[in-house]
Design a protein around this motif. Structure first.
Motif, short mmCIF file in Angstrom:
data_model
loop_
_atom_site.label_atom_id
_atom_site.label_comp_id
_atom_site.label_asym_id
_atom_site.label_seq_id
_atom_site.Cartn_x
_atom_site.Cartn_y
_atom_site.Cartn_z
N ASP A 356 4.75 5.01 2.67
CA ASP A 356 5.00 3.67 2.12
C ASP A 356 4.36 3.60 0.73
OD1 ASP A 356 5.28 1.04 1.47
OD2 ASP A 356 4.20 0.25 3.21
N PHE A 357 5.17 3.48 -0.30
CA PHE A 357 4.65 3.49 -1.67
C PHE A 357 3.80 2.26 -1.98
CE2 PHE A 357 5.00 3.08 -6.34
CZ PHE A 357 4.59 4.36 -6.72
N ASN A 358 3.97 1.21 -1.19
CA ASN A 358 3.20 -0.02 -1.41
C ASN A 358 1.83 0.02 -0.73
OD1 ASN A 358 5.25 -1.36 -2.94
ND2 ASN A 358 6.36 -1.71 -1.02
N ASP A 359 1.55 1.06 0.03
CA ASP A 359 0.27 1.18 0.73
C ASP A 359 -0.70 1.95 -0.17
OD1 ASP A 359 -1.88 1.71 2.41
OD2 ASP A 359 -0.62 2.10 4.17
N ALA A 360 -1.49 1.22 -0.96
CA ALA A 360 -2.40 1.82 -1.93
C ALA A 360 -3.43 2.72 -1.26
CB ALA A 360 -3.09 0.74 -2.75
N ARG A 388 8.25 6.68 -6.45
CA ARG A 388 8.31 5.26 -6.11
C ARG A 388 9.00 4.97 -4.79
NH1 ARG A 388 11.04 3.17 -11.48
NH2 ARG A 388 12.12 5.13 -11.07
N ASP A 389 9.86 5.87 -4.34
CA ASP A 389 10.51 5.64 -3.04
C ASP A 389 9.69 6.19 -1.88
OD1 ASP A 389 10.83 8.35 -3.27
OD2 ASP A 389 13.01 8.35 -3.00
N GLY A 390 8.45 6.65 -2.18
CA GLY A 390 7.57 7.15 -1.13
C GLY A 390 7.75 8.61 -0.81
N SER A 444 1.44 6.18 -12.61
CA SER A 444 0.41 5.26 -12.13
C SER A 444 -0.96 5.94 -12.13
CB SER A 444 0.75 4.79 -10.71
OG SER A 444 1.95 4.05 -10.72
#
Length: 526
Positions: A356-360, A388-390, A444
């Motif tokens: 999950d790319f949103n899981d920092a 970005r798509d994980g 990033s």
């Protein structure tokens, strides 16, 4: 291999050096003529301005700052608009010229500056066009000659690939010493333009005579001549040896021998052999320094062609042109991929897993885990990229480099990347290519690790790739790439904290967060 063959290798290597030097010398003479013509043109521009506006051979700042009259301005406007519409190049000098061209009124001094900028831009454009041809020829000639020499000495013949134009373009564009030859040429031109502007401004402020101002500008052009000649000779050496290296790769030769001398660096390397996959200019492959004249030769093995089905005795000792006509085939040169130092830089990308790319927290954990993995086996350079798509991709390189952008392309935008610096003899954080990758793809986070440290650049601001131009002028007024060249030339010891300090200062100023930590702290005592 007998002594006769060894002597034959050395003699042929010497002859290629002489041939390369002859071609380079001829080109340098042509370029020096361009610089002389430009210097004469600038002198004429200065004399014309003084003749028109000076009083008793002097031109004051007040007179130089007077605006052009309506008719004078109209003529200049028409001429500058036509020039700017056709001008090409990526330089601050062209930007300065565009700024002047956009003004609704212009002074006499600005008119002179605009004329000087035009001369500088034309000079650089003409030089770049000629230099592109020279370096392309250097690579191709040494590639084909290298293949021919190996087959001739060993007495065998078999087809070799033709140089592919796309591959050649990629190699020409590669910034092997911090910037490619085109960028270096335009940077040198920018420096000349800045020096010329300073001399003109100081001259008008002090009321310098026309003779003195012309003398100062000629001295500026003298510095340009020296920088241009050094650039040409160093780049010629690089591309000649890249062509030679590519020929060994095409033939299946695994090692080369360094042939050089004349300076302490090259003497220490003379006669040493290195594997092709470890070849790196400035480390174990010429040029080792600006103006380096060293070369390499193949180190073949007697049974190296035993598995080839297309090898035949090379009959009648064919001349080079006869050999080339018979054995160079239309298929593109595929052995040289990746565009760096003439050898493959990595295997095809491999998909490892999805997260999950949103899981920092997950990303941070994965970066640390994969950094441990690639540094634990530090024989080759590797990179793991979290897109970005994980997707997490693994790219494996040689002992010296990996460039995942060639395979991943725009998937890298905004990604997290970790890579290692294998078998590092010195400890410096990020190369110019690393910084450029970080900026271009707006990564990033970029992690680099060697046997001693782990380094990180974390994006914390909104800095764009265009700001790399600003970053590039922070180090002693020259830039990050100049810092790399200084290290390359031995002017800065990368085993000190100076290089690390430069990266930290640039990162923090331009919206990044920079970190460095010892591996034992990061990797649990490894």
């Amino acid at each position: 291999m007998g002594q006769r063959e060894r002597n034959e290798w050395i003699e042929r290597a010497k002859q290629r050096v002489l041939d390369n030097a002859k071609e380079t010398d001829s080109f340098v003479r042509d370029v020096m003529e361009l610089y002389d013509e430009t210097a004469n043109q600038l002198e004429l521009e200065i004399h014309a301005m003084y003749q028109k506006y000076a009083v008793r051979n002097n031109l004051t700042e007040a007179e130089a700052s007077r605006l052009l009259t309506g008719e004078e301005y109209s003529r200049w406007r028409k001429r500058i608009d036509a020039y700017v519409a056709e001008a090409k190049g990526d330089s601050r000098t062209l930007l300065e010229l565009n700024t002047l061209a956009a003004k609704s009124r212009i002074s006499r001094k600005e008119q002179l500056l605009a004329n000087i900028y035009q001369s500088m831009i034309s000079l650089c454009g003409d030089t770049e066009t000629k230099l592109t041809d020279l370096l392309g020829d250097m690579f191709q000639t040494n590639y084909y000659r290298g293949c021919y020499d190996v087959q001739f000495v060993l007495g065998v013949g078999f087809p070799v690939a033709k140089v592919d134009e796309k591959m050649l373009k990629r190699i020409l564009e590669h910034p092997w010493s911090g910037k490619n030859y085109s960028q270096a040429l335009w940077d040198n031109t920018d420096k000349l333009a800045i020096l010329a502007r300073r001399e003109i401004s100081l001259g008008f402020m002090s009321g310098t005579s026309v003779q003195q101002m012309a003398k100062e500008i000629d001295e500026v052009m003298g510095k340009g001549r020296y920088a241009a000649e050094r650039l040409v000779r160093t780049e010629s050496s690089y591309f000649a040896n890249q062509g030679e290296l590519a020929s060994y790769q095409e033939l299946g030769i695994k090692e080369y021998i360094y042939l050089g001398g004349g300076c302490g660096i090259c003497i220490r390397l003379n006669g040493q052999s290195f594997p092709l996959e470890a070849a790196k200019a400035g480390v174990n492959l010429p040029p080792m320094h600006p103006n380096c004249k060293c070369t390499i030769r193949a180190k073949p093995k007697t049974d190296m062609f035993k598995d080839r089905k297309d090898v035949n005795p090379l009959a009648d000792n064919p001349k080079y042109d006869e050999w080339k006509k018979k054995y160079v085939k239309e298929k593109g040169l595929s052995a040289v991929v990746g565009g760096t130092d003439g050898i493959p830089v990595h295997e095809e990308k491999k998909l490892v897993e999805h997260i999950d790319f949103n899981d920092a927290r997950m990303i941070k954990s994965k970066l640390r885990s994969y950094t441990e993995q690639i540094v634990a086996d530090n024989r080759k350079e590797n990179a793991f990229c979290i897109t970005r798509d994980g997707s997490i991709y693994h790219c494996q390189g040689t002992a010296s480099q990996v460039f995942p952008d060639y395979d991943l392309g725009e998937e890298l935008a905004g990604a997290y990347v970790t890579h290692n610096h294998p078998a590092a003899e010195t400890h410096f954080s990020f190369s110019d290519s690393d910084i450029s990758l970080f900026m271009e793809y707006k990564l990033s986070e970029l992690v680099g690790a060697d046997d001693k440290y782990i380094y990180r650049i974390i994006r914390s601001g909104k800095t764009e790739y265009a700001d790399f131009d600003a970053i590039a002028h922070e180090y002693k007024g020259d830039g990050y790439a100049e810092c790399m060249q200084a290290i390359f030339a031995g002017e800065i010891d990368p085993d000190t904290d100076e290089y690390d300090f430069i990266v930290r200062r640039l990162a923090e100023k331009y919206g990044f967060k920079y970190e460095r930590e010892k591996r034992w702290k990061s990797l649990g005592g490894l």
